[in-house]
Write a protein that holds these residues in place. Structure first.
Motif, short mmCIF file in Angstrom:
data_model
loop_
_atom_site.label_atom_id
_atom_site.label_comp_id
_atom_site.label_asym_id
_atom_site.label_seq_id
_atom_site.Cartn_x
_atom_site.Cartn_y
_atom_site.Cartn_z
N VAL A 98 0.83 -1.21 0.00
CA VAL A 98 0.00 0.00 0.00
C VAL A 98 0.87 1.26 0.00
O VAL A 98 0.55 2.26 0.63
N ARG A 99 1.98 1.21 -0.75
CA ARG A 99 2.74 2.44 -0.91
C ARG A 99 1.95 3.40 -1.80
O ARG A 99 2.17 4.59 -1.80
N ARG A 100 1.06 2.80 -2.58
CA ARG A 100 0.18 3.62 -3.43
C ARG A 100 -1.26 3.27 -3.12
O ARG A 100 -1.56 2.17 -2.70
N PRO A 101 -2.16 4.23 -3.36
CA PRO A 101 -3.56 3.90 -3.24
C PRO A 101 -3.92 2.90 -4.36
O PRO A 101 -3.17 2.81 -5.32
N ASN A 102 -5.03 2.17 -4.32
CA ASN A 102 -6.05 2.27 -3.28
C ASN A 102 -6.06 1.00 -2.45
O ASN A 102 -5.87 -0.05 -3.01
N CYS A 103 -6.34 1.11 -1.20
CA CYS A 103 -6.56 -0.09 -0.41
C CYS A 103 -7.57 0.23 0.69
O CYS A 103 -7.50 1.30 1.31
N LEU A 104 -8.52 -0.67 0.89
CA LEU A 104 -9.52 -0.47 1.94
C LEU A 104 -9.33 -1.48 3.07
O LEU A 104 -9.73 -1.23 4.21
N SER A 105 -8.76 -2.62 2.73
CA SER A 105 -8.63 -3.67 3.73
C SER A 105 -7.56 -4.67 3.29
O SER A 105 -7.36 -4.89 2.10
N LEU A 106 -6.84 -5.22 4.27
CA LEU A 106 -5.83 -6.24 3.99
C LEU A 106 -6.07 -7.47 4.85
O LEU A 106 -6.47 -7.35 6.00
#
Lengths: 308, 249, 183
Positions: free
Chosen positions: C43-51
């Motif tokens: 997640v160095r870059r968008p997008n992420c909502l959940s891992l």
């Protein structure tokens, strides 16, 4: 199914454009060649952190400092993705890293050249990352799923690496006399090593034909190299930079820029471990690994004591 | 508005974050494990980013550009604590320093998000989101190294012994700081120090570490630096100073 | 454990309307560090909502080619482990993209083999090339409350986006100036 039938199906799948995934049947040689290629590629990213990493503390503006650190960090991330891809073929990261530290593994020779001035940060970004992206764009279509996915992710991320380099070269080429001299000097030193990045001459590249048949590569070393030269020469000249090759000329018939023969003796010397910085690069990696041993032991000890 | 005191205060926040980010960036390519090489670079990037936000506010207050402040000042003009300028040391030293700083920032920012100064409030809100994650990450590291092996424990205890008195400098107020406290722009560092101390002692003890019985900060004035800062700045500004300020890089 | 720690597979949810998809893996000593490493690596870059992170050894995986041989089903009946929830992941299609298997749903089962046979019945799809089943119990997930500090800040890192370096317009300008000179 017997081996012959497996092999036929494998080739048919590749012909249909299907991805080979971990668990699928594959020729032993395909597995071996991919482990070799992917681990070398991973090592290149990790060793590639060093020549630029050395300049983070000296970046001349706050923005350049942040950008360079983010770029070097990305290279670590790309090494991480690539080790992952190689692991899916049965290699472990520990084995791969041990091979690198023992000096048994190869990595891209370009990182065995020193970065001597700040302008090298621009030139590396444009030339070295630019050359890498050409190779990686091809590999994004590779028949092996995990390698191809790693390449898609890396290419997306690396576009900024090249452009931040280009931005600097453009600026310095039109900057103060000192900046101009610096960036010309950087081009003089990085031009030949960046051409060597595409690997040996096709006639000395015994694996190429097989890798193309397996859908790992789609172009030969020399084809990619020529594409790179044709792209770079006009751009660099447009900026008033002089390409350090007295024999460079445009060939009307082929539409190619023709360069002098690459110094293959130097190429093989650096590949075999005798470049300007081979020892220094490996020593830095070994030192980081050794200095980190107590940290890794502590993490494992904690996990064993408290997490299970 | 106590504008001059505010500018001086903002400069201390910017300088602390900047020098710490600079020090931590030295780990890029040299960390103990690949994933943490990437993670620690993120912390450094965040600190440099936070410094940038504070330098921009400093520019609004004084008219001096961030790159001039960073690359064209000599050591005696810097207003960071000695705590952040000390060389990176081993992994235990860098991690302990980052943890102590993250906790300081967390208690500070929790207050600054309610500052009466709109710009301070805005920047603090932005920074705080990242600092919450920093603290999660470095707290977990402190616990693992504190309780890991005898060696990791000893190195962590050494680091803490070396760093503690320097860390206390973070809580030394500036000369005119009461103006800012009275205007509810900044919290009182005395209360912050108590809160910080309670939280650090509690987590460090749970990590098997003993907080040194030192109450006095190693240094008081932010104008006084160790020899390490001059060295850092010489290296840092060597390219920028090849040309006069204003030449683009 | 070797010098690189354990291996965890990482699943990333990039948009509200997308499922968790396998992005790669991380090495970490434990689940919490694996989740943090996943954040810093992916997640160095968008997008992420959940891992989500999952110990690799807990994953039961078969490609379509492997499924042709039915030997794997035999272990099916042997298990007397309690029934639990297994999440099902599929790799659909053959186009090149960044992510691999995606979460499609869940089944109840008492063994990996049983979970996979139920998954094959419950989520039939001719366009699936790889199946993974994972006991939900071993999945370590980020929480919604983590998102503002773990994932949102990536949006502010605009310097990681190539659009922050508008070099093409400059090169185009130089080129047309050069062409005018040549004429």
């Amino acid at each position: 199914m017997d081996e012959q039938a497996e092999l036929q199906e494998f080739q048919a799948r590749i012909a249909r454009g299907e991805k080979i995934e971990p668990g699928d049947w594959m020729p032993e040689e395909y597995r071996k060649q991919l482990i070799r290629m992917i681990s070398q590629h991973a090592h290149s990213e990790i060793v590639g952190m060093l020549p630029e990493g050395a300049w983070i503390t000296r970046a001349p503006t706050l923005r350049r400092k942040i950008v360079l650190l983010a770029k070097v960090q990305d290279e670590g991330g790309h090494g991480q993705y690539l080790y992952h891809a190689a692991e899916t073929l049965g290699a472990t990261r520990e084995e791969m890293i041990d091979a690198l530290l023992a000096g048994k593994a190869k990595y891209s020779s370009v990182f065995n050249y020193p970065s001597l001035t700040w302008a090298d940060m621009g030139m590396i970004g444009w030339l070295v990352d630019g050359a890498a992206i050409m190779n990686q764009t091809m590999l994004a279509h590779c028949s092996y799923g995990p390698y191809s996915r790693a390449m898609v992710r890396i290419c997306t991320e690396e576009t900024f690496h090249k452009k931040q380099g280009m931005e600097q070269v453009i600026k310095y080429a039109r900057g103060t006399p000192q900046q101009k001299a610096m960036v010309q000097d950087a081009l003089n030193r990085w031009w030949a090593p960046s051409l060597m990045m595409f690997g040996p001459h096709d006639s000395d590249s015994p694996n190429s034909a097989q890798l193309i048949a397996w859908g790992v590569k789609t172009k030969t070393n020399d084809e990619l190299r020529q594409e790179f030269i044709n792209k770079m020469v006009p751009d660099l000249q447009l900026l008033g930079l002089k390409i350090p090759d007295p024999n460079l000329h445009y060939d009307e018939t082929s539409g190619n820029w023709i360069t002098s023969e690459i110094d293959w003796d130097e190429f093989w010397r650096v590949v075999k471990g005798d470049g300007p910085c081979n020892r220094e690069r490996l020593a830095a990696r070994r030192q980081a690994h050794e200095n980190g041993a107590w940290v890794r032991e502590a993490l494992n000890a904690y996990a064993e004591k408290y997490e299970q | 508005m106590p504008n001059d005191s505010l500018a001086q205060k903002i400069l201390t926040l910017a300088d602390d974050s900047f020098i710490l980010g600079h020090r931590n960036s030295e780990w890029a390519g040299h960390a103990p494990i690949l994933e943490e090489d990437i993670a620690f670079a993120n912390l450094a990037l965040d600190e440099l980013g936070h410094a940038h936000l504070w330098y921009e506010l400093y520019q609004e207050l004084t008219g001096v550009e961030p790159d001039r402040v960073v690359f064209f000042r000599d050591a005696n003009e810097w207003r960071n604590t000695q705590f952040v300028e000390l060389p990176k040391g081993d992994w235990a030293f860098s991690m302990t320093r980052q943890y102590l700083f993250d906790l300081y920032e967390n208690v500070l920012l929790e207050k600054l998000v309610n500052s009466t100064n709109e710009r301070v409030r805005g920047i603090a809100t932005k920074i705080r989101a990242e600092e919450i994650y920093h603290l999660r990450h470095t707290s977990n590291w402190v616990k693992r190294l504190g309780l890991g092996t005898d060696e990791s424990h000893a190195r962590m205890q050494n680091a803490l012994n070396e760093l503690w008195a320097s860390a206390l400098q973070l809580f030394v107020p500036l000369e005119n700081e009461t103006e800012l406290i009275d205007a509810n722009i900044f919290p009182d560092l005395k209360t912050l120090r108590d809160e910080w101390q309670d939280k650090t002692v509690s987590h460090l003890s749970a990590s098997g570490l003993i907080v040194p019985r030192v109450l006095e900060p190693r240094a008081i004035s932010r104008a006084q630096h160790t020899e390490h800062l001059a060295e850092l700045l010489n290296d840092m500004s060597s390219v920028a100073r090849l040309e006069k300020f204003g030449v683009e890089w | 454990m070797d010098s690189q720690g354990q291996k965890y597979q990482v699943f990333e949810k990039e948009r509200a309307d997308l499922a968790h998809r396998n992005a790669g893996s991380v090495h970490a000593p434990d689940a919490e560090m694996a989740l943090e490493n996943a954040r810093d690596v992916f997640v160095r870059r968008p997008n992420c909502l959940s891992l989500w992170v999952v110990p690799e050894r807990a994953i039961f995986s078969k490609t379509v080619q492997e499924l042709r041989d039915n030997a794997w089903r035999e272990a099916d009946a042997a298990s007397d482990a309690p029934t639990e929830t297994w999440l099902v992941f599929q790799k659909q299609g053959q186009t090149a993209r960044e992510t691999f298997v995606a979460h499609v749903g869940a089944v109840a089962a008492c063994s990996p083999q049983q979970a996979l046979s139920r998954a094959l019945e419950t989520f039939p799809n001719k366009n699936v090339f790889v199946w993974w089943v994972v006991p939900e119990r071993v999945i370590f997930k980020s929480e919604d409350a983590d998102a503002p500090s773990m994932f949102a800040p990536a949006h502010t890192k605009t310097y990681r986006n190539h659009l922050a370096y508008p070099v093409e317009p400059i090169m185009r300008e130089l080129k047309s100036a050069q062409e005018m000179l040549d004429e």
